[in-house]
Motif scaffolding. Structure first.
Motif, short mmCIF file in Angstrom:
data_model
loop_
_atom_site.label_atom_id
_atom_site.label_comp_id
_atom_site.label_asym_id
_atom_site.label_seq_id
_atom_site.Cartn_x
_atom_site.Cartn_y
_atom_site.Cartn_z
N ARG A 116 0.66 -1.55 -0.22
CA ARG A 116 0.00 0.10 0.16
C ARG A 116 0.98 1.44 0.02
O ARG A 116 0.50 2.61 -0.13
CB ARG A 116 -0.50 -0.27 0.94
N ILE A 117 1.74 1.66 0.87
CA ILE A 117 2.82 2.36 0.82
C ILE A 117 3.42 2.26 -0.55
O ILE A 117 3.47 4.06 -1.25
CB ILE A 117 3.93 2.20 2.22
N GLU A 146 2.18 1.80 -3.97
CA GLU A 146 1.82 2.62 -4.33
C GLU A 146 1.01 3.50 -3.17
O GLU A 146 0.23 4.03 -4.75
CB GLU A 146 0.46 1.07 -5.07
N SER A 147 0.65 4.29 -2.46
CA SER A 147 0.80 5.65 -2.14
C SER A 147 1.40 7.08 -3.42
O SER A 147 2.48 6.58 -3.86
CB SER A 147 0.80 5.83 -1.29
N PRO A 148 1.15 8.17 -2.69
CA PRO A 148 1.95 8.87 -3.03
C PRO A 148 2.99 9.17 -2.73
O PRO A 148 4.08 9.33 -3.05
CB PRO A 148 0.53 10.42 -2.54
N LEU A 149 3.01 8.69 -2.08
CA LEU A 149 4.45 8.35 -0.94
C LEU A 149 5.35 8.05 -1.70
O LEU A 149 5.79 7.84 -1.41
CB LEU A 149 4.28 8.14 0.57
N LYS A 179 4.87 7.95 -5.15
CA LYS A 179 6.30 7.58 -5.88
C LYS A 179 6.53 9.09 -5.38
O LYS A 179 8.10 9.02 -6.04
CB LYS A 179 4.25 8.44 -6.81
N ILE A 180 6.48 10.02 -4.52
CA ILE A 180 7.07 11.21 -3.67
C ILE A 180 8.86 10.50 -3.66
O ILE A 180 9.22 10.73 -3.86
CB ILE A 180 7.09 11.85 -2.78
N GLN A 228 10.15 7.95 -5.26
CA GLN A 228 11.01 7.62 -5.57
C GLN A 228 11.19 8.66 -7.02
O GLN A 228 12.44 8.46 -7.65
CB GLN A 228 9.68 6.37 -7.11
N ALA A 229 10.57 9.77 -6.96
CA ALA A 229 10.39 10.64 -7.33
C ALA A 229 12.11 11.15 -6.78
O ALA A 229 12.49 11.98 -7.49
CB ALA A 229 9.68 12.05 -7.29
N ARG A 278 14.40 9.51 -5.63
CA ARG A 278 15.24 9.16 -6.34
C ARG A 278 15.79 9.05 -7.29
O ARG A 278 17.72 9.55 -8.09
CB ARG A 278 15.00 7.57 -5.98
N TYR A 317 8.25 19.24 -3.29
CA TYR A 317 8.36 18.76 -1.82
C TYR A 317 9.73 18.85 -1.04
O TYR A 317 10.56 18.87 -1.48
CB TYR A 317 8.23 16.88 -2.48
N PHE A 374 11.21 14.23 3.59
CA PHE A 374 10.43 13.45 2.73
C PHE A 374 10.90 11.35 3.32
O PHE A 374 11.49 10.79 3.56
CB PHE A 374 10.20 12.75 1.25
N LEU A 409 11.04 10.52 6.39
CA LEU A 409 9.53 10.09 6.58
C LEU A 409 10.06 8.62 6.51
O LEU A 409 9.76 7.86 7.02
CB LEU A 409 8.72 10.07 6.05
N VAL A 431 9.64 5.37 8.50
CA VAL A 431 8.15 3.86 8.51
C VAL A 431 9.52 2.80 7.70
O VAL A 431 9.10 1.60 8.63
CB VAL A 431 8.23 4.16 5.97
#
Lengths: 308, 249
Positions: free
Chosen positions: A167-168, A170-173, A175-176, A178-179, A181, A192, A197, A200, A204
């Protein structure tokens, strides 16, 4: 993406028939540890050489509370996840201020700081001898002393962790991260706060490491000093890379291969880590996506063959 | 009314003053170009406006509010979006993900950041699709950014800035390295966006500048040496000297 999940489910059922339940449990525990490490390594592109800080801290604290204060398994898990997240917040806060080589060295140095604290603090941690006598308390009337029941418990928590991580990612988080990275400068420019991030991701990932740490302590009834050492931090990076960083199932496959090999080979051949070294070189040179990439390559090759 | 304004903006790197007392006013809805020889301080000015680093002295006003020293990640939320001279995209992402992640940043709410699916954000997805459509890349939305040609990457570069639905668009040489044909397409694109956004454009190609700008500011060695309409700038003697190699008087 139903196929990998089915394979994991089958493996969970078949594994105790092939190896001892303790090793089978260790595989899934290490996989939880890998899921957390991969959020940093594969998704955010941060090479942390200090993941055992969170794993070990959680193992010591929760182990101590079970041993001395007799808390139940549920509270121990909560404590472990909390300690994992908290220690990751503290370490992460310092590390995300720097990038590149300095970042890696900071994660490593802080890991050493925790390691030597555990090494010196013998009255609690037992120093080099480890902290023995961690019980495996019952939960809701279920006695975990039976290794197979404990294995079922670990497997269940692993599936839960896998579901959460899915879930994490595939969530916006996801994506962010990976962005970040892919292009830190642009991620910052589109709005951002990159260090926050990254922090965070640490927290997690630390929570997952903490969960793994407690389960590890309960599995072996001892927290060895190794559990907070840089060797352990290296192992999880290693397993993740072999399996395939950047994909959800990479660290799971990596942990499977790594733990199984180390447990089965170490009794046969004392120099078995040589094999791991060779595997590592091969992966880095030819298979950057790890075993997951090998798998997808094989299937595309097969389907192209069938079309001919 | 000026939407974006600088007052005596200065940035020094040690002994080098890259931007020297620049006072600039960009009218709302206009296309304001900044030209000048290489090393004139144009990109540094952009970096100051978008908060990449703080100025040494001076002020930046956005919509009458002082935003001097606001970090880059906050500036984006105020409604300033930029593109880069050197293509700065997310290479392993599909084109759609490139614009999606930019659109999400300035979305109304980040609720569900950790557990909702990216497809659950309809408003963000709509804005992302629109941005790809605006630059004419909607057909390739599932392709990876690194598989694009240089020209298409420049279009994507612009789409990422558009996806944020900004009030001011800062374009740093959008036509850098483009072929004549691709340049024509980019000029048409910039012209189509004119009026929808307040734009600040850095460019080297004079024909582009002269044909699309409402106002032009000329920078030389970090300072503004002229400002005016395209016609006025073409006649300006200082500007000619700066471009033809002499030192501005």
């Amino acid at each position: 993406m139903k196929k990998p999940f089915l394979l994991i489910l089958i493996s969970i059922f078949l594994l105790p028939l092939v190896v001892r339940p303790a090793i089978a449990s260790e595989i899934w525990i290490f996989a939880i540890f890998g899921l957390g490490a991969n959020l940093l390594l594969g998704y955010t592109g941060l090479l942390s050489f200090g993941q055992s800080t969170f794993f070990g801290s959680a193992a010591y604290v929760a182990g101590w509370m079970m041993k001395v204060h007799g808390i139940n398994a549920f509270l121990a898990l909560v404590a472990g996840i909390g300690v994992g997240a908290l220690s990751a917040a503290a370490v992460g806060y310092l590390c995300v201020q720097r990038s590149g080589l300095y970042f890696i060295m900071l994660t490593f140095a802080l890991n050493q700081l925790f390691y030597f604290t555990a090494y010196q603090w013998t009255s609690v941690t037992g120093g080099e001898d480890g902290m023995p006598g961690v019980p495996r308390p019952a939960l809701a009337g279920i006695d975990f002393k039976d290794p197979l029941i404990y294995y079922a418990f670990v497997s269940l928590l692993f599936l839960l962790a896998l579901f959460l991580m899915k879930r994490i990612t595939e969530s916006p988080l996801g994506k962010i991260l990976q962005a970040i990275r892919e292009n830190e400068v642009r991620a910052e420019a589109v709005g951002y706060n990159v260090p926050r991030f990254k922090l965070l991701a640490f927290v997690v990932g630390g929570a997952f490491s903490g969960l793994a740490g407690v389960l590890y302590a309960m599995l072996f009834g001892i927290v060895p000093l190794e559990a907070i050492s840089f060797v352990f931090s290296g192992n999880v990076v290693f397993a993740t890379l072999i399996g395939g960083s950047g994909s959800l199932y990479g660290p799971v496959i990596g942990s499977f291969v790594f733990i199984w090999l180390s447990e089965s080979m170490s009794t046969v051949w004392a120099r078995w880590p040589l094999l791991l070294g060779v595997a590592f070189v091969l992966v880095v040179m030819f298979l950057r996506g790890g075993l997951v990439e090998a798998w997808t390559r094989f299937w595309t090759w097969r389907s192209s063959k069938q079309r001919d | 009314m000026a939407l974006l304004e600088t007052k005596r903006l200065t940035k020094s790197f040690g002994a080098l003053t890259a931007v020297n007392g620049v006072s600039l006013a960009v009218e709302a809805g206009s296309l304001h170009s900044i030209i000048g020889p290489n090393g004139a301080g144009k990109t540094t000015l952009f970096n100051l406006l978008t908060g990449t680093f703080p100025p040494t002295s001076g002020q930046i006003l956005f919509d009458q509010n002082d935003i001097t020293g606001t970090p880059a990640s906050r500036v984006a939320h105020l409604g300033l979006a930029r593109s880069y001279q050197r293509t700065t995209v997310f290479p392993a992402f599909s084109l759609f993900d490139n614009v999606w992640v930019a659109a999400f940043a300035t979305g109304k709410s980040w609720k569900g950041l950790l557990h909702k699916k990216t497809s659950d954000y309809a408003e963000v997805t709509g804005r992302a699709r629109q941005a790809l459509q605006d630059v004419g890349l909607e057909q390739k939305s599932t392709q990876l950014a690194r598989q694009l040609s240089h020209g298409e990457q420049r279009q994507l570069e612009l789409a990422i800035a558009l996806a944020a639905a900004p009030r001011v668009l800062l374009l740093d040489e959008p036509a850098a390295g483009l072929s004549p044909e691709e340049t024509r397409r980019m000029v048409a694109l910039v012209r189509a966006l004119k009026g929808r956004y307040t734009m600040v454009l850095i460019e080297h190609k004079m024909d582009i500048i002269m044909s699309v700008s409402d106002r032009i500011s000329v920078m030389h060695f970090g300072s503004l040496i002229a400002e005016g309409t395209p016609a006025e700038i073409q006649k300006n003697a200082d500007v000619r000297r700066a471009y033809l190699g002499g030192v501005a008087a």
